[in-house]
Design a protein around this motif. Structure first.
Motif, PDB file in Angstrom:
ATOM      1  N   LEU A 165       0.783  -1.385  -0.095  1.00 21.68           N
ATOM      2  CA  LEU A 165      -0.049   0.134   0.169  1.00 21.68           C
ATOM      3  C   LEU A 165       0.885   1.176  -0.021  1.00 21.68           C
ATOM      4  N   VAL A 166       1.964   1.306   0.726  1.00 21.75           N
ATOM      5  CA  VAL A 166       3.048   2.501   0.595  1.00 21.75           C
ATOM      6  C   VAL A 166       3.391   2.572  -0.914  1.00 21.75           C
ATOM      7  N   TYR A 167       3.867   1.530  -1.496  1.00 24.43           N
ATOM      8  CA  TYR A 167       4.509   1.546  -2.945  1.00 24.43           C
ATOM      9  C   TYR A 167       3.219   1.924  -3.940  1.00 24.43           C
ATOM     10  N   LEU A 168       1.963   1.723  -3.574  1.00 25.81           N
ATOM     11  CA  LEU A 168       0.604   2.027  -4.372  1.00 25.81           C
ATOM     12  C   LEU A 168       0.714   3.327  -4.307  1.00 25.81           C
ATOM     13  N   THR A 169       0.902   4.092  -3.016  1.00 23.62           N
ATOM     14  CA  THR A 169       0.589   5.403  -3.086  1.00 23.62           C
ATOM     15  C   THR A 169       1.939   6.531  -2.889  1.00 23.62           C
ATOM     16  N   MET A 170       2.933   5.865  -3.475  1.00 20.26           N
ATOM     17  CA  MET A 170       4.013   6.872  -3.582  1.00 20.26           C
ATOM     18  C   MET A 170       3.971   7.488  -5.023  1.00 20.26           C
ATOM     19  N   LEU A 171       3.957   8.931  -4.866  1.00 21.02           N
ATOM     20  CA  LEU A 171       3.732   9.906  -5.917  1.00 21.02           C
ATOM     21  C   LEU A 171       4.692   9.231  -7.369  1.00 21.02           C
ATOM     22  N   PRO A 172       6.077   9.273  -6.954  1.00 24.51           N
ATOM     23  CA  PRO A 172       6.784   9.073  -8.164  1.00 24.51           C
ATOM     24  C   PRO A 172       6.586   7.740  -9.007  1.00 24.51           C
ATOM     25  N   VAL A 173       6.369   6.622  -8.085  1.00 26.36           N
ATOM     26  CA  VAL A 173       5.714   5.403  -8.790  1.00 26.36           C
ATOM     27  C   VAL A 173       4.713   5.516  -9.677  1.00 26.36           C
ATOM     28  N   VAL A 174       3.561   6.344  -9.023  1.00 28.86           N
ATOM     29  CA  VAL A 174       2.287   6.474  -9.755  1.00 28.86           C
ATOM     30  C   VAL A 174       2.761   7.316 -10.900  1.00 28.86           C
ATOM     31  N   ARG A 175       3.284   8.329 -10.901  1.00 24.80           N
ATOM     32  CA  ARG A 175       3.341   9.231 -11.820  1.00 24.80           C
ATOM     33  C   ARG A 175       4.174   8.682 -13.168  1.00 24.80           C
ATOM     34  N   HIS A 176       5.413   8.263 -12.774  1.00 26.27           N
ATOM     35  CA  HIS A 176       6.209   7.720 -13.945  1.00 26.27           C
ATOM     36  C   HIS A 176       5.702   6.170 -14.521  1.00 26.27           C
ATOM     37  N   GLY A 177       5.063   5.525 -13.559  1.00 27.68           N
ATOM     38  CA  GLY A 177       4.470   4.370 -14.130  1.00 27.68           C
ATOM     39  C   GLY A 177       3.394   4.500 -15.129  1.00 27.68           C
ATOM     40  N   ARG A 178       2.806   5.646 -14.914  1.00 27.06           N
ATOM     41  CA  ARG A 178       1.594   6.100 -15.900  1.00 27.06           C
ATOM     42  C   ARG A 178       2.070   6.548 -17.332  1.00 27.06           C
ATOM     43  N   LEU A 179       3.498   7.075 -17.430  1.00 24.25           N
ATOM     44  CA  LEU A 179       3.969   7.338 -18.769  1.00 24.25           C
ATOM     45  C   LEU A 179       4.428   6.050 -19.362  1.00 24.25           C
ATOM     46  N   ALA A 180       4.745   6.329 -20.611  1.00 25.41           N
ATOM     47  CA  ALA A 180       5.482   5.412 -21.639  1.00 25.41           C
ATOM     48  C   ALA A 180       7.076   5.357 -21.449  1.00 25.41           C
ATOM     49  N   MET A 181       7.467   5.058 -20.137  1.00 22.23           N
ATOM     50  CA  MET A 181       8.666   4.833 -19.689  1.00 22.23           C
ATOM     51  C   MET A 181       9.287   3.493 -19.130  1.00 22.23           C
ATOM     52  N   LEU A 182      10.312   3.103 -19.217  1.00 18.82           N
ATOM     53  CA  LEU A 182      10.997   1.871 -18.863  1.00 18.82           C
ATOM     54  C   LEU A 182      10.943   1.414 -17.488  1.00 18.82           C
ATOM     55  N   ASP A 183      10.797   2.521 -16.513  1.00 18.97           N
ATOM     56  CA  ASP A 183      11.354   2.073 -15.212  1.00 18.97           C
ATOM     57  C   ASP A 183      10.458   1.342 -14.496  1.00 18.97           C
ATOM     58  N   GLY A 184       9.166   1.643 -14.585  1.00 18.06           N
ATOM     59  CA  GLY A 184       7.922   0.891 -13.920  1.00 18.06           C
ATOM     60  C   GLY A 184       7.997  -0.683 -14.315  1.00 18.06           C
ATOM     61  N   MET A 185       8.082  -0.942 -15.505  1.00 15.43           N
ATOM     62  CA  MET A 185       8.493  -2.120 -16.334  1.00 15.43           C
ATOM     63  C   MET A 185       9.193  -2.986 -15.488  1.00 15.43           C
ATOM     64  N   THR A 186      10.550  -2.341 -15.593  1.00 16.47           N
ATOM     65  CA  THR A 186      11.849  -2.961 -15.104  1.00 16.47           C
ATOM     66  C   THR A 186      11.510  -3.319 -13.590  1.00 16.47           C
ATOM     67  N   ILE A 187      11.250  -2.450 -12.996  1.00 18.62           N
ATOM     68  CA  ILE A 187      10.814  -2.720 -11.547  1.00 18.62           C
ATOM     69  C   ILE A 187       9.946  -4.135 -11.045  1.00 18.62           C
ATOM     70  N   SER A 188       8.717  -4.147 -11.945  1.00 20.15           N
ATOM     71  CA  SER A 188       7.904  -5.279 -11.873  1.00 20.15           C
ATOM     72  C   SER A 188       8.883  -6.464 -12.348  1.00 20.15           C
ATOM     73  N   PHE A 189       9.422  -6.505 -13.473  1.00 23.63           N
ATOM     74  CA  PHE A 189      10.072  -7.738 -13.666  1.00 23.63           C
ATOM     75  C   PHE A 189      11.073  -8.164 -12.493  1.00 23.63           C
ATOM     76  N   PHE A 190      11.698  -7.137 -11.896  1.00 23.17           N
ATOM     77  CA  PHE A 190      12.609  -7.258 -10.895  1.00 23.17           C
ATOM     78  C   PHE A 190      12.187  -7.852  -9.609  1.00 23.17           C
ATOM     79  N   LEU A 191      10.823  -7.330  -9.201  1.00 21.80           N
ATOM     80  CA  LEU A 191      10.014  -7.894  -8.162  1.00 21.80           C
ATOM     81  C   LEU A 191       9.621  -9.252  -8.622  1.00 21.80           C
ATOM     82  N   LEU A 192       9.132  -9.675  -9.769  1.00 21.02           N
ATOM     83  CA  LEU A 192       9.015 -11.001 -10.187  1.00 21.02           C
ATOM     84  C   LEU A 192      10.011 -11.946  -9.904  1.00 21.02           C
ATOM     85  N   LEU A 193      11.202 -11.397 -10.248  1.00 20.89           N
ATOM     86  CA  LEU A 193      12.722 -12.061 -10.242  1.00 20.89           C
ATOM     87  C   LEU A 193      12.771 -12.392  -8.531  1.00 20.89           C
ATOM     88  N   LEU A 194      12.552 -11.461  -7.645  1.00 22.40           N
ATOM     89  CA  LEU A 194      12.585 -11.374  -6.193  1.00 22.40           C
ATOM     90  C   LEU A 194      11.876 -12.753  -5.962  1.00 22.40           C
TER      91      LEU A 194
END
Length: 522
Positions: A133-162
């Motif tokens: 829930l903290v991750y869900l409500t972090m402003l940079p995560v939401v904002r950059h994740g909604r943009l067509a950028m690579l970082d949110g995708m990369t994080i999700s793949f890394f979380l799946l790896l963990l």
């Protein structure tokens, strides 16, 4: 005689049902926050406009293997994001929504993935839920994740790896997923896999999972999962030769370590300032979370938080090139630390009443100030957002004063509503206000110039978003070059200053929009 077994079975089924229920709830509220009004704002420079251009050319030409940007080889980034956007263009047409959709959906999946990682790392539900829930409500995560950028995708793949690493302790077959996640990270953002892979390896050592390194599942997964990435890189090298190596590896990766690229520099503490600027209100609980992680460093979650935070944040802090979104992959580790601290507060009711109350009161006052500011600016959605922020923070401050742990769900609810209102407005991409709005100017060009034509502009730099919307290549040029291009019957896009410096004899003014005039030779 069988009653205890029946009770045990009922409890186990209840726990499983609750975990699945939480996963479903997290997935739904994440998708709502990341997808609501996703296409309500124009594409942003630079990454969004660039990836949209590349994806549109893939969509139009069918050239999936050798992507191009304005007809030239696009060698800067791996192709996964552009492939996904081009696929969305095929399904839903070329628009802002389909451009941002792949990154937004994959970033939203990071929230339930972080819950699963936390569930395995903490071996408890509550800190894992709080972390998600903290991750869900972090402003940079939401904002950059909604943009067509690579970082949110990369994080999700890394979380799946963990998640695969942690599950492999119980079932070695999950180690297969590690290799596939590494391959997805490579195809998304290239060389960052070295840093994230190093964190994963160090975590294996700290968590005393050395036996996993001998598992055939791990190595088969690495071989199969990385095969598409290796094939793509090999093909690009064979097709473009050393130019691909120089651009993709040298310019885009290694040069950024040792020198500022395109003037993007900053001090060592640059990313600490980024965290301070956009981490409220959760940074209030970060010191306690990191302290807990240090105390529990012999436990899985403690070593993961410390290694991830120190190695990743330390590495990017000493890189010479600094960009705000480079800090994104550290947020899951910070969310785990904050989630652990909030769980301790929930269970033990340990409050720092004075400091926490003052902090929440300051945010509430800032919310009231924002309400006045947005009232003057006549932005009703942001007025409501400011009111919600002020009310939720005031309630949280009062509950903290009363030593009531329910301030935690109030914070989660308040921040979720605040972010939902922010992304419902057209102000969630505030960088769009740093230069002129591109759509009216692009409409002027598109109505009068053939697609693919080069247009020369007096504006200080080229903007990929303008190229995307105009369907032309708009190139920045000096006044002498603009004068020369005008004599060659090229199209010029001039601001008012340049318009008075150019000799317009024999030229034709086609139209004007947003302070720019489109002209060409008669």
């Amino acid at each position: 005689m069988y009653r205890p077994n029946i009770v045990k079975l009922f409890i186990n089924r209840t726990i499983i049902f609750r975990e699945k229920e939480w996963l479903f709830i997290l997935l739904v509220i994440s998708l709502v926050l990341w997808l609501i009004f996703l296409g309500n704002s124009p594409l942003r420079d630079w990454d969004e406009g660039t990836y949209a251009l590349v994806a549109r050319e893939i969509y139009r030409t069918g050239n999936w293997l050798y992507p191009t940007l304005q007809g030239e080889p696009f060698l800067l980034k791996p192709p996964l994001m552009q492939w996904l956007i081009a696929w969305c263009y095929q399904l839903g047409g070329v628009q802002e929504l389909t451009t941002r959709l792949p990154g937004a959906v994959l970033t939203a999946l990071g929230v339930p993935l972080l819950y699963l990682v936390g569930r395995l790392a903490f071996k408890q539900s509550l800190p894992a839920l709080f972390a998600a829930l903290v991750y869900l409500t972090m402003l940079p995560v939401v904002r950059h994740g909604r943009l067509a950028m690579l970082d949110g995708m990369t994080i999700s793949f890394f979380l799946l790896l963990l998640f695969c690493l942690l599950k492999a302790r119980q079932n070695r077959k999950y180690a297969l997923g590690v290799g596939f996640c590494l391959g997805l990270i490579i195809l998304t953002k290239g060389m960052i896999v070295l840093l994230l892979g190093a964190i994963a390896c160090l975590f294996l050592l700290a968590d005393r999972q050395l036996a996993l390194l001998k598992s055939p599942y791990l190595w088969v997964g690495i071989l199969l999962g990385n095969a598409p990435a290796i094939a793509w890189y090999t093909d690009q090298w064979q097709h473009y030769g050393n130019t691909f190596l120089e651009v993709h590896f040298q310019a885009q990766a290694f040069d950024r370590l040792i020198q500022p690229v395109e003037g993007h520099s900053g001090p060592v503490w640059y990313y600490l300032l980024e965290l301070l600027k956009y981490g409220f209100p959760w940074l209030l609980f970060l010191p306690g979370g990191l302290y807990l992680a240090w105390k529990k460093r012999d436990q899985t979650w403690g070593s993961l938080v410390l290694l991830g935070t120190i190695v990743y944040l330390g590495t990017i802090s000493f890189m010479r090139t600094k960009l705000p979104w480079y800090v994104m992959p550290v947020y899951p580790f910070l969310a785990l630390a904050i989630g652990a601290n909030l769980s301790e507060v929930w269970h033990n009711r340990h409050f720092r009443v004075r400091s926490w109350t003052i902090f929440m009161a300051i945010i509430a006052i800032a919310g009231l100030g924002g309400c006045v500011y947005f009232f003057i600016k006549k932005q009703p959605i942001l007025i409501v957002m400011s009111i919600v922020l002020a009310i939720s923070m005031s309630i949280a401050a009062w509950l903290i004063k009363q030593r009531d742990r329910n301030f935690i769900p109030v914070l989660f609810t308040g921040m979720y509503l605040v972010l939902t209102l922010l992304v419902s407005s057209q102000s969630w991409i505030w960088e769009l206000k740093e230069a002129f709005p591109v759509k009216p100017v692009a409409d002027l060009i598109r109505a009068n110039v053939s697609p693919g034509t080069t247009v020369y502009t007096s504006f200080a730099y080229g903007r990929p978003s303008l190229d995307f919307y105009s369907d032309c290549k708009v190139t920045s040029a000096t006044v002498p070059l603009l004068q020369q291009m005008l004599s060659n019957k090229s199209y010029l896009l001039l601001d008012n200053g340049a318009l008075h410096q150019i000799n317009l004899t024999g030229s034709k003014i086609i139209g004007a929009a947003n302070g720019f005039t489109l002209i060409t030779k008669s």
